[in-house]
Design an enzyme around this catalytic site. Sequence first.
Site, PDB file in Angstrom:
ATOM      1  N   HIS A 154       0.838  -1.197   0.000  1.00 52.26           N
ATOM      2  CA  HIS A 154       0.000   0.000   0.000  1.00 52.26           C
ATOM      3  C   HIS A 154       0.877   1.253   0.000  1.00 52.26           C
ATOM      4  O   HIS A 154       1.937   1.285   0.626  1.00 52.26           O
ATOM      5  CB  HIS A 154      -0.870   0.050   1.254  1.00 52.26           C
ATOM      6  N   GLU A 170      -2.198   6.873  -0.482  1.00 57.09           N
ATOM      7  CA  GLU A 170      -3.584   7.228  -0.199  1.00 57.09           C
ATOM      8  C   GLU A 170      -3.609   8.223   0.949  1.00 57.09           C
ATOM      9  O   GLU A 170      -3.836   9.407   0.768  1.00 57.09           O
ATOM     10  CB  GLU A 170      -4.444   6.011   0.127  1.00 57.09           C
ATOM     11  N   ASP A 225     -11.772  -2.361  -2.139  1.00 56.47           N
ATOM     12  CA  ASP A 225     -11.101  -2.164  -0.859  1.00 56.47           C
ATOM     13  C   ASP A 225     -11.825  -2.898   0.276  1.00 56.47           C
ATOM     14  O   ASP A 225     -11.529  -4.051   0.556  1.00 56.47           O
ATOM     15  CB  ASP A 225     -10.959  -0.674  -0.573  1.00 56.47           C
ATOM     16  N   ASP A 226     -12.783  -2.251   0.932  1.00 56.15           N
ATOM     17  CA  ASP A 226     -13.519  -2.832   2.061  1.00 56.15           C
ATOM     18  C   ASP A 226     -15.008  -2.547   1.900  1.00 56.15           C
ATOM     19  O   ASP A 226     -15.545  -1.621   2.517  1.00 56.15           O
ATOM     20  CB  ASP A 226     -13.025  -2.240   3.382  1.00 56.15           C
TER      21      ASP A 226
END
Length: 345
Positions: A206, A209, A287-288
């Site tokens: 990651h 962001e 993502d989630d």
Amino acid sequence: MRQDLRMESVRDVRLLPKAHLHLHFTGSMRSDTLLELADKYGVHLPEALSSGEPPKLRATDERGWFRFQRLYDIARSCLRAPEDIQRLVREAAEEDVRDGSGWLEIQVDPTSYAPRLGGLIPALEIILDAVETASKETGLGMRVLVAANRMKHPLDARTLARLAVRYADRGVVGFGLSNDERRGLARDFDRAFEIAREGGLLAAPHGGELSGPSSVRDCLDDLRAARVGHGVRAAEDPRLMRKLAERGVTCEVCPSSNVALGVYEKPGDVPLRTLWDAGVPIALGADDPLLFGSRLAAQYELVREHHGFTDAELAELARQSVRGSAAPEPVRAGLLRGIDDWLAG
């Protein structure tokens, strides 16, 4: 102009074959499933998780990130038995198939589930067995990306990398690094990623962001990333975008989560066009969904609605997701043919 674009964009994005490269394990859960599991185990859910609506989140400060992580941890505490894992994986696969995905790489840190599943190795084996079964039952190509937690010691990441390599022949295709990218230095995890790469795994940490372009640059320079989870903040640095484009590094852009976490105020602010115009490969991800309220097809709808992407451009986004995946060549070829058929139809 916008009306003309809408008239051109008539194809159903759920029928567009695509690969899904950014989906977290617990975050893939259906809301109804969470409610049932919480009732089964007597777990009290806060209203943010029990209301059936996506919680109001903003993770651009430490307090907001702590709240997001707390909700995620509560949801994860409801996964306590192999049958819970099997259900989650099967339902995640069903949702992806419904959204047109032909290939899913689901991301998991098995250490988070190990205490309730008999240890680290049993936890990963239970997850891999569930993935294999769900793949056979749904027809979805499905593999696992093992992710280390950057909030933990880098030695823990090395242990996970060795474990991931050990199970490369059982369905592990990549190695990641998740959690708050504002914590810890990417270079602290360079040895773990070296172990993973030497074992044939794809590097997909990651970055970019919650932190700016420098975190994406660190993923490239320190971890030799083949993909970057999110990476959307690279749009703030033209030189970095050129590097991503030249190296063919795919950014797993998750527009709904970018807005939900407060990185951008509204969907139209996500700099998708900037990345696209710079030639940066993009793979849209959900993502989630448990916390952000939308799954894979909705990301394509968002790009169509708020960024004016035509069906031809959406098809190319789908191709980029396939090219950025770890799918074997026959699967890639089949998906790419399906994309061409969708556009021709």
